[in-house]
Design an enzyme around this catalytic site. Sequence first.
Site, PDB file in Angstrom:
ATOM      1  CE1 TYR A  48      -9.196   4.990   7.321  1.00  0.00           C
ATOM      2  CE2 TYR A  48      -9.386   7.320   7.794  1.00  0.00           C
ATOM      3  CZ  TYR A  48      -8.606   6.215   7.514  1.00  0.00           C
ATOM      4  OH  TYR A  48      -7.234   6.355   7.428  1.00  0.00           O
ATOM      5  CE  LYS A  98      -7.320   4.420  10.380  1.00  0.00           C
ATOM      6  NZ  LYS A  98      -6.305   3.350  10.329  1.00  0.00           N
ATOM      7  N   GLY A 143       0.823  -1.210   0.000  1.00  0.00           N
ATOM      8  CA  GLY A 143       0.000   0.000   0.000  1.00  0.00           C
ATOM      9  C   GLY A 143       0.857   1.261   0.000  1.00  0.00           C
ATOM     10  CB  ILE A 195      -4.536  -9.278   0.288  1.00  0.00           C
ATOM     11  CG1 ILE A 195      -5.577 -10.381   0.102  1.00  0.00           C
ATOM     12  CG2 ILE A 195      -4.801  -8.065  -0.590  1.00  0.00           C
ATOM     13  CD1 ILE A 195      -6.936 -10.053   0.669  1.00  0.00           C
ATOM     14  NE  ARG A 196      -2.341  -4.754  -3.796  1.00  0.00           N
ATOM     15  CZ  ARG A 196      -1.560  -3.847  -4.348  1.00  0.00           C
ATOM     16  NH1 ARG A 196      -1.160  -3.983  -5.597  1.00  0.00           N
ATOM     17  NH2 ARG A 196      -1.181  -2.780  -3.704  1.00  0.00           N
TER      18      ARG A 196
HETATM   19  C1  AKB Z   1      -7.846   9.309   4.044  1.00  0.00           C
HETATM   20  O1  AKB Z   1      -8.013  10.349   3.398  1.00  0.00           O
HETATM   21  O2  AKB Z   1      -8.730   8.456   4.224  1.00  0.00           O
HETATM   22  C2  AKB Z   1      -6.504   9.084   4.696  1.00  0.00           C
HETATM   23  C3  AKB Z   1      -6.486   9.596   6.098  1.00  0.00           C
HETATM   24  C4  AKB Z   1      -6.357  11.041   6.364  1.00  0.00           C
HETATM   25  O3  AKB Z   1      -6.588   8.837   7.013  1.00  0.00           O
HETATM   26  N1  AKB Z   1      -5.476   9.684   3.915  1.00  0.00           N
END
Ligand code: AKB
Length: 319
Positions: free
Chosen positions: A141, A145, A11, A35-36
Amino acid sequence: MEKIIVTGALGQIGSELVTKLRKVYGADHVVATDIRKTDCEVVQSGPFELLDVTDGKAMYDITRKYDADTFIHLAALLSATAEAKPLLAWNLNMGGLVNALEVARELRCKFFTPSSIGAFGPSTPKDGTPQDTIQRPTTMYGVNKVSGELLCDYYNHKFGVDTRGLRFPGLISYVTPPGGGTTDYAVEIFYEALKNKSYTSYIAEGTYMDMMYMPDALQAIIDLMEADECKLKHRNAFNVTAMSFAPEEIAAEIKKHIPNFAMKYEVDPVRQAIAESWPNSIDATAAKEEWGFKARYNLETMTKDMLDQLTMKIVKSAG
Ligand code: AKB
């Protein structure tokens, strides 16, 4: 750190971190997993294993096989992809993290995983966002986090795992493009500026977000992992940042090098809403005081280096 396992090694962060760690600790001491598998430097320059992070047994077996003492867990979906596929994001981001923490607990590994400015939300103070503050994110997300930060704290105080982490801002780099993030525009703009002398931003004018150049992010990971544990009061999820800018400001900086560069705007409502829920600028005092965090690049020096490096990359691939 003697023997290091890295997940998500192909990544955006992983592909540069593995190369840097191999330079510092020795190629055989850094096991890249993803994974790849592609025909790239990370795969060719040292040990590499295919690994799906939702498979806890495979993760345990690989870590044991190499007798690793440090686990760096990077595999995760970024904010925009997580918002489009929230259930997948929960399963991958949280399932992968809990598997990795379990491996670190069982095999007594030191542990690193990144958090993000995405761990903050609309009710967080927007400017100079403190280290310890309100965290009520409104994205999947962000939920991942914050949960991840808490889970890492839990594995530390419950099981004594030496967990450490950074809240990364948008990371700008020229080796591997990011994918599925909200801050990706700040990378795409460089490719388009060199290729087409124009860029259409999906983030609106006046939207400030924190950013950092990849070399500073990699050094921050190493510095935190090497820091004296006794000095760490926060341990997980340190705020780190190098610059905060809005799209028109990075465009103006690029224009200094490419005078006919033009910027247009076609705002993507999903990514704009995510960006607006995040801080304008965060405060990194705790990281500076507890383990000496320092960023070397600002908007001006990062822009110049990005353009130089990408130009060389384009020339190389053309020749
Ligand atoms: C995103 O934009 O999702 C990431 C981050 C700020 O965690 N670059």
